[in-house]
Design a protein around this motif. Sequence first.
Motif, mmCIF file in Angstrom:
data_model
loop_
_atom_site.group_PDB
_atom_site.id
_atom_site.type_symbol
_atom_site.label_atom_id
_atom_site.label_comp_id
_atom_site.label_asym_id
_atom_site.label_seq_id
_atom_site.Cartn_x
_atom_site.Cartn_y
_atom_site.Cartn_z
ATOM 1 N N GLY A 82 11.224 14.729 40.312
ATOM 2 C CA GLY A 82 12.676 14.669 40.464
ATOM 3 C C GLY A 82 13.135 14.447 41.888
ATOM 4 N N MET A 83 12.220 14.590 42.854
ATOM 5 C CA MET A 83 12.550 14.411 44.266
ATOM 6 C C MET A 83 12.150 13.034 44.784
ATOM 7 S SD MET A 83 10.991 18.068 45.569
ATOM 8 C CE MET A 83 11.711 17.977 47.214
ATOM 9 N N LEU A 84 11.405 12.277 43.980
ATOM 10 C CA LEU A 84 10.770 11.055 44.464
ATOM 11 C C LEU A 84 11.537 9.801 44.059
ATOM 12 C CD1 LEU A 84 7.071 11.995 43.622
ATOM 13 C CD2 LEU A 84 8.178 12.080 45.869
ATOM 14 N N ASP A 85 11.397 8.765 44.893
ATOM 15 C CA ASP A 85 12.001 7.463 44.620
ATOM 16 C C ASP A 85 10.980 6.426 44.176
ATOM 17 O OD1 ASP A 85 14.864 7.931 45.616
ATOM 18 O OD2 ASP A 85 13.659 8.625 47.310
ATOM 19 N N TRP A 86 9.702 6.732 44.354
ATOM 20 C CA TRP A 86 8.638 5.815 43.937
ATOM 21 C C TRP A 86 7.305 6.559 43.972
ATOM 22 C CZ3 TRP A 86 4.281 3.925 46.625
ATOM 23 C CH2 TRP A 86 3.611 2.874 45.995
ATOM 24 N N VAL A 87 6.412 6.175 43.052
ATOM 25 C CA VAL A 87 5.067 6.760 42.996
ATOM 26 C C VAL A 87 4.050 5.639 42.850
ATOM 27 C CG1 VAL A 87 3.491 8.294 41.750
ATOM 28 C CG2 VAL A 87 5.921 8.867 41.904
ATOM 29 N N GLY A 88 2.994 5.695 43.651
ATOM 30 C CA GLY A 88 1.827 4.850 43.473
ATOM 31 C C GLY A 88 0.681 5.726 43.011
ATOM 32 N N TYR B 23 7.502 3.181 39.733
ATOM 33 C CA TYR B 23 6.101 3.513 40.005
ATOM 34 C C TYR B 23 5.232 2.278 39.827
ATOM 35 C CZ TYR B 23 5.092 3.059 35.039
ATOM 36 O OH TYR B 23 4.933 2.551 33.774
ATOM 37 N N GLU B 24 3.983 2.433 40.231
ATOM 38 C CA GLU B 24 2.923 1.526 39.820
ATOM 39 C C GLU B 24 1.663 2.340 39.595
ATOM 40 O OE1 GLU B 24 2.609 -1.274 43.096
ATOM 41 O OE2 GLU B 24 1.000 -0.093 44.019
ATOM 42 N N CYS B 25 0.963 2.050 38.504
ATOM 43 C CA CYS B 25 -0.389 2.541 38.313
ATOM 44 C C CYS B 25 -1.317 1.434 38.789
ATOM 45 C CB CYS B 25 -0.658 2.862 36.848
ATOM 46 S SG CYS B 25 0.247 4.295 36.229
ATOM 47 N N ARG B 26 -2.417 1.804 39.434
ATOM 48 C CA ARG B 26 -3.245 0.758 40.026
ATOM 49 C C ARG B 26 -4.722 1.116 39.950
ATOM 50 N NH1 ARG B 26 -0.127 2.204 45.584
ATOM 51 N NH2 ARG B 26 -1.232 4.123 46.066
ATOM 52 N N LEU B 27 -5.502 0.074 39.810
ATOM 53 C CA LEU B 27 -6.953 0.174 39.768
ATOM 54 C C LEU B 27 -7.525 -0.607 40.937
ATOM 55 C CD1 LEU B 27 -9.823 0.464 38.459
ATOM 56 C CD2 LEU B 27 -9.255 -1.603 37.152
ATOM 57 N N THR B 28 -8.412 0.025 41.713
ATOM 58 C CA THR B 28 -9.144 -0.689 42.754
ATOM 59 C C THR B 28 -10.435 -1.215 42.137
ATOM 60 O OG1 THR B 28 -8.218 0.687 44.513
ATOM 61 C CG2 THR B 28 -10.246 -0.518 45.004
ATOM 62 N N TYR B 29 -10.588 -2.526 42.160
ATOM 63 C CA TYR B 29 -11.689 -3.160 41.426
ATOM 64 C C TYR B 29 -12.886 -3.473 42.310
ATOM 65 C CZ TYR B 29 -14.461 -6.629 38.945
ATOM 66 O OH TYR B 29 -15.493 -7.311 38.371
ATOM 67 N N HIS B 30 -14.041 -3.018 41.866
ATOM 68 C CA HIS B 30 -15.342 -3.456 42.380
ATOM 69 C C HIS B 30 -16.313 -3.333 41.218
ATOM 70 C CE1 HIS B 30 -19.052 -3.864 44.630
ATOM 71 N NE2 HIS B 30 -18.371 -4.143 45.720
ATOM 72 N N PRO B 31 -17.078 -4.377 40.902
ATOM 73 C CA PRO B 31 -17.925 -4.337 39.705
ATOM 74 C C PRO B 31 -19.010 -3.275 39.745
ATOM 75 C CG PRO B 31 -18.413 -6.282 41.050
ATOM 76 C CD PRO B 31 -17.157 -5.681 41.602
ATOM 77 N N GLN B 32 -19.379 -2.779 40.942
ATOM 78 C CA GLN B 32 -20.368 -1.711 41.010
ATOM 79 C C GLN B 32 -19.758 -0.343 40.725
ATOM 80 O OE1 GLN B 32 -22.292 -3.734 44.858
ATOM 81 N NE2 GLN B 32 -23.280 -1.806 44.340
ATOM 82 N N VAL B 33 -18.436 -0.285 40.707
ATOM 83 C CA VAL B 33 -17.743 0.966 40.403
ATOM 84 C C VAL B 33 -17.114 0.911 39.021
ATOM 85 C CG1 VAL B 33 -15.879 2.519 41.119
ATOM 86 C CG2 VAL B 33 -17.280 1.378 42.854
ATOM 87 N N CYS C 87 2.040 3.078 30.632
ATOM 88 C CA CYS C 87 2.082 2.538 31.999
ATOM 89 C C CYS C 87 2.305 1.027 31.950
ATOM 90 C CB CYS C 87 0.786 2.845 32.748
ATOM 91 S SG CYS C 87 0.465 4.594 32.986
ATOM 92 N N GLU C 88 3.544 0.605 32.085
ATOM 93 C CA GLU C 88 3.877 -0.813 31.990
ATOM 94 C C GLU C 88 3.688 -1.538 33.320
ATOM 95 O OE1 GLU C 88 7.818 -0.934 30.484
ATOM 96 O OE2 GLU C 88 7.239 -0.303 28.446
ATOM 97 N N ARG C 89 3.825 -0.837 34.432
ATOM 98 C CA ARG C 89 3.662 -1.466 35.739
ATOM 99 C C ARG C 89 2.270 -1.145 36.264
ATOM 100 N NH1 ARG C 89 8.837 -0.032 35.165
ATOM 101 N NH2 ARG C 89 8.586 2.085 35.869
ATOM 102 N N PHE C 90 1.394 -2.149 36.231
ATOM 103 C CA PHE C 90 -0.010 -1.937 36.543
ATOM 104 C C PHE C 90 -0.474 -2.988 37.544
ATOM 105 C CE2 PHE C 90 -4.545 -1.645 36.025
ATOM 106 C CZ PHE C 90 -4.773 -0.330 35.652
ATOM 107 N N VAL C 91 -1.168 -2.523 38.580
ATOM 108 C CA VAL C 91 -1.643 -3.387 39.651
ATOM 109 C C VAL C 91 -3.160 -3.262 39.762
ATOM 110 C CG1 VAL C 91 -1.593 -3.825 42.143
ATOM 111 C CG2 VAL C 91 0.510 -3.192 40.948
ATOM 112 N N ILE C 92 -3.837 -4.401 39.900
ATOM 113 C CA ILE C 92 -5.263 -4.405 40.203
ATOM 114 C C ILE C 92 -5.419 -4.790 41.665
ATOM 115 C CG2 ILE C 92 -7.477 -5.517 39.768
ATOM 116 C CD1 ILE C 92 -6.583 -5.790 36.846
#
Length: 239
Positions: A122-128, A165-175, A193-198
Amino acid sequence: MGDHAQPWQNRLRVAGFQPFSTVDWPGTIAAVVFLQGCPWRCTYCHNPELQERSVPPSIHWSAVEAKLAKRIGWLDGVVFSGGEPTVDRALPEAIARVKEMGFRVGLHTGGAYPDRLARLLGMLDWVGLDLKTSPEEYAALTGAPGSGNNAYHSATLVARSGVPYECRLTYHPQVVSDDTARLLVRCAKTLGCERFVIQEFRPTPNPDAAGLTTHVSMPAALLEELRGILPGIELRTSS
């Protein structure tokens, strides 16, 4: 005097301050406040020096506030990052103070503490919010049992909060294998989660991140397949 009896400004453990960023909160000119401490030990962590909570603050909050005061009118917002910023129990007071100064507030989190995150929304304007892997594989990656449940619970809270917000995945094939990426995106869709970033993996000097020393792009075919599961996925390159 016990730690909890100290003023919040003395309890907040600030590990660093970045006065200007255009990438930590997309579309927003922001300063970044890094807080000390994280309960997870991800092998590819870019800030392993911020993991230990016992490290004393490198900057007192009064100095951070003085720097922010000089940037009123120049900055759009302030991002709290880490480490895992929700580990710091003085974070709500710091957010409230930044809001009093007239700044919007963003938060970077891995979702380690969903109950604390719920009280902050309730205090935030954006979340990553970072989703690192499939729920079942979280403990192996973070070294923390139950971390998958916490992360995906946090993602649900964020997606339902109404906070940008954005939900995000950091991609590396070894991980993250292709199958894991598919499962993760399906889970994110189920959670709402409709807003998703790779994000493409950036090489890190962390000596524990064995083998993760080169930039790797997500294959175009896999990206298109993931977009077939969750339309509108954004690819954020490291360039």
